[in-house]
Structures are given as C-alpha cells and as structure tokens.
Design a protein around this motif. Structure first.
Motif, PDB file in Angstrom:
ATOM      1  N   UNK A  69      36.612 -10.342   3.394  1.00  0.00           N
ATOM      2  CA  UNK A  69      37.460 -10.457   2.214  1.00  0.00           C
ATOM      3  C   UNK A  69      38.720 -11.224   2.599  1.00  0.00           C
ATOM      4  N   UNK A  70      39.034 -12.282   1.854  1.00  0.00           N
ATOM      5  CA  UNK A  70      40.211 -13.092   2.204  1.00  0.00           C
ATOM      6  C   UNK A  70      40.769 -13.737   0.949  1.00  0.00           C
ATOM      7  N   UNK A  71      41.944 -14.332   1.096  1.00  0.00           N
ATOM      8  CA  UNK A  71      42.507 -15.138   0.013  1.00  0.00           C
ATOM      9  C   UNK A  71      42.864 -16.501   0.591  1.00  0.00           C
ATOM     10  N   UNK A  72      43.091 -17.447  -0.270  1.00  0.00           N
ATOM     11  CA  UNK A  72      43.432 -18.789   0.221  1.00  0.00           C
ATOM     12  C   UNK A  72      44.708 -19.312  -0.438  1.00  0.00           C
ATOM     13  N   UNK A  73      45.367 -20.173   0.282  1.00  0.00           N
ATOM     14  CA  UNK A  73      46.514 -20.883  -0.274  1.00  0.00           C
ATOM     15  C   UNK A  73      46.607 -22.234   0.426  1.00  0.00           C
ATOM     16  N   UNK A  74      47.363 -23.124  -0.152  1.00  0.00           N
ATOM     17  CA  UNK A  74      47.470 -24.482   0.402  1.00  0.00           C
ATOM     18  C   UNK A  74      48.915 -24.940   0.409  1.00  0.00           C
ATOM     19  N   UNK A  75      49.276 -25.670   1.437  1.00  0.00           N
ATOM     20  CA  UNK A  75      50.573 -26.339   1.411  1.00  0.00           C
ATOM     21  C   UNK A  75      50.373 -27.783   1.851  1.00  0.00           C
ATOM     22  N   UNK A  76      51.329 -28.600   1.535  1.00  0.00           N
ATOM     23  CA  UNK A  76      51.240 -30.009   1.934  1.00  0.00           C
ATOM     24  C   UNK A  76      52.520 -30.400   2.639  1.00  0.00           C
ATOM     25  N   UNK A  77      52.362 -30.931   3.825  1.00  0.00           N
ATOM     26  CA  UNK A  77      53.503 -31.492   4.538  1.00  0.00           C
ATOM     27  C   UNK A  77      53.084 -32.877   4.968  1.00  0.00           C
TER      28      UNK A  77
ATOM     29  N   UNK B  63      51.384 -10.970  10.371  1.00  0.00           N
ATOM     30  CA  UNK B  63      50.969 -11.715  11.568  1.00  0.00           C
ATOM     31  C   UNK B  63      50.686 -13.150  11.160  1.00  0.00           C
ATOM     32  N   UNK B  64      50.731 -14.040  12.134  1.00  0.00           N
ATOM     33  CA  UNK B  64      50.441 -15.450  11.851  1.00  0.00           C
ATOM     34  C   UNK B  64      49.706 -16.063  13.032  1.00  0.00           C
TER      35      UNK B  64
ATOM     36  N   UNK C 195      38.416  -5.489   8.542  1.00  0.00           N
ATOM     37  CA  UNK C 195      39.237  -4.436   7.947  1.00  0.00           C
ATOM     38  C   UNK C 195      40.570  -4.937   7.404  1.00  0.00           C
ATOM     39  N   UNK C 196      40.891  -6.212   7.654  1.00  0.00           N
ATOM     40  CA  UNK C 196      42.123  -6.795   7.108  1.00  0.00           C
ATOM     41  C   UNK C 196      41.731  -7.775   5.997  1.00  0.00           C
ATOM     42  N   UNK C 197      42.683  -8.171   5.205  1.00  0.00           N
ATOM     43  CA  UNK C 197      42.423  -9.190   4.182  1.00  0.00           C
ATOM     44  C   UNK C 197      43.354 -10.366   4.452  1.00  0.00           C
ATOM     45  N   UNK C 198      42.948 -11.268   5.349  1.00  0.00           N
ATOM     46  CA  UNK C 198      43.851 -12.359   5.691  1.00  0.00           C
ATOM     47  C   UNK C 198      43.994 -13.396   4.565  1.00  0.00           C
ATOM     48  N   UNK C 199      45.048 -14.174   4.672  1.00  0.00           N
ATOM     49  CA  UNK C 199      45.226 -15.328   3.782  1.00  0.00           C
ATOM     50  C   UNK C 199      45.063 -16.582   4.637  1.00  0.00           C
ATOM     51  N   UNK C 200      44.097 -17.403   4.271  1.00  0.00           N
ATOM     52  CA  UNK C 200      43.948 -18.705   4.930  1.00  0.00           C
ATOM     53  C   UNK C 200      44.917 -19.682   4.277  1.00  0.00           C
ATOM     54  N   UNK C 201      45.800 -20.261   5.073  1.00  0.00           N
ATOM     55  CA  UNK C 201      46.707 -21.273   4.534  1.00  0.00           C
ATOM     56  C   UNK C 201      46.325 -22.619   5.138  1.00  0.00           C
ATOM     57  N   UNK C 202      45.872 -23.503   4.281  1.00  0.00           N
ATOM     58  CA  UNK C 202      45.471 -24.836   4.739  1.00  0.00           C
ATOM     59  C   UNK C 202      46.613 -25.821   4.572  1.00  0.00           C
TER      60      UNK C 202
END
Ligand code: IMP
Length: 179
Positions: A58-66, A121-122, A32-39
């Motif tokens: 249902x979800x969305x994705x994003x990426x970061x680099x450290x 939330x995280x 029931x939520x649409x989380x964002x996966x952050x890789x």
C-alpha cells in the motif's frame, strides 16, 4: 531515432529485471508502512511507473519538478523548483525516486526541500548512479545501476527533451551533440 544511438548500455530486459528486484526489496523494507513515492520530473516518469508497480505494498504517490539542466549535457548548477508535492508529507515515510544522480546537486536540493516538511523517514532510490561526477556528498539508499561517466538517454532520460521514450538506456553518437 535508433540511428542516433551509438550503443545500448542497459537493455530493456535488464532494466525490468533490476526494477523487479528493487521493488521486492522496498516491499520488504516498508512492510506494514504506507510510504509515499515522490518522483522528480521529468526524467523519472518511466522508472516511476514501473517502480511503483513493482512494489506490491500500500503506497501513495506524489511528484515534484526541479530543473538544473538547460539545453545540452552540462549542469548549470542552479536548481529551480518548478512544481511542488501536493500531499502533506509530515510524519510520512518518503521514498524519493530519481532517474539519475550525476553531480548530486538536484538530489541535495530535493532532499533538503522534502526534509523541511518533517517526514518520519526519507530514503532515496535512484535508477542510475554516476559516482564519478559527484560534487556534493550525497548517496542513494537504493541504486539500480552504477554507470560510467557517459551521458545517457532513454527510459525517461533526455537530450534536449528527446529520446525519453526509448525503452532502454543508451549512449548517443557524438555527432548528435555536434549538430
Ligand atoms: P545532478 O543534479 O547533476 O545530479 O543531475 C541530475 C539531473 O540531471 C537528472 O535528474 C537528469 O535529469 C539530468 N542528467 C544527469 N546526467 C544525465 C545523463 O547522463 N543523461 C540525461 N540526463 C542527465
């Protein structure tokens, strides 16, 4: 490349089975939520691709680099943001995907960075956890495998940027580091 591997710690089959389980768990928890996966790049790439496919919601994705590691197997302790996320994460349910939690410094930096964007939330989902090496107080909400204090490669994880394309998690022969 295979001659440089001392042993397979987690087979391709075991990885895929555990990822299916984690995906079903996330799908239940985020129904029931649409989380964002952050890789967090680069080590997460294979886990990221498999994990988002294993989570049938249902979800969305994003990426970061450290980056914390220079060459070799020891953390420099200094974390640098190399690429930021592109979505607006304010009010979103964020699931951070990590390849491995070692000292925890990278994850602490990542979480602080993302929390400043005020997500609803995280939660943290890591493929591997090496608790013996932790220097900061941080833990994941979802853990694929807890592993002993060994330097591992494969399935996205590298040594000097090599071995990421192995489909399993393995340990290198000591002579590889001595070269
Ligand atoms: P931490 O900041 O010490 O927790 O380290 C996290 C990062 O270091 C991971 O995202 C990996 O890129 C890298 N790392 C830590 N342990 C290993 C390992 O055993 N093999 C390969 N990379 C590792």
């Amino acid at each position: 490349m295979m001659q440089e591997i001392e042993k397979v710690l987690i087979s391709e089959e075991a990885l895929q089975k555990r990822i299916q389980e984690l995906g079903m768990e996330l799908a239940r928890d985020y129904e029931g939520k649409t989380p964002v996966f952050v890789g967090v790049l680069k080590g997460v790439i294979l886990f990221f691709g498999d994990m988002i496919r294993a989570t049938p919601i249902r979800s969305q994705i994003d990426l970061m680099a450290v980056s914390s590691y220079g060459a070799g197997t020891e953390s420099s302790g200094k974390i640098v943001l190399k690429k930021d996320v592109s979505l607006n994460l304010e009010g979103r349910h964020v699931i951070v995907l990590e390849d491995i939690i070692d000292t925890g410094l990278t994850l602490k930096f990542t979480v602080e960075h993302l929390k400043a964007m005020h997500p609803a939330s995280l939660k943290i989902c890591t493929l591997l956890d090496k608790p013996a090496r932790r220097t900061v107080d941080i833990s994941a909400d979802y853990v694929g495998f807890t592993i002993p204090n060994e330097f591992v490669v494969g399935y996205g994880l590298d040594y000097n940027d090599y071995y990421r394309n192995l489909p399993f998690i393995g340990v290198l022969k000591p002579e590889v580091y001595e070269k």
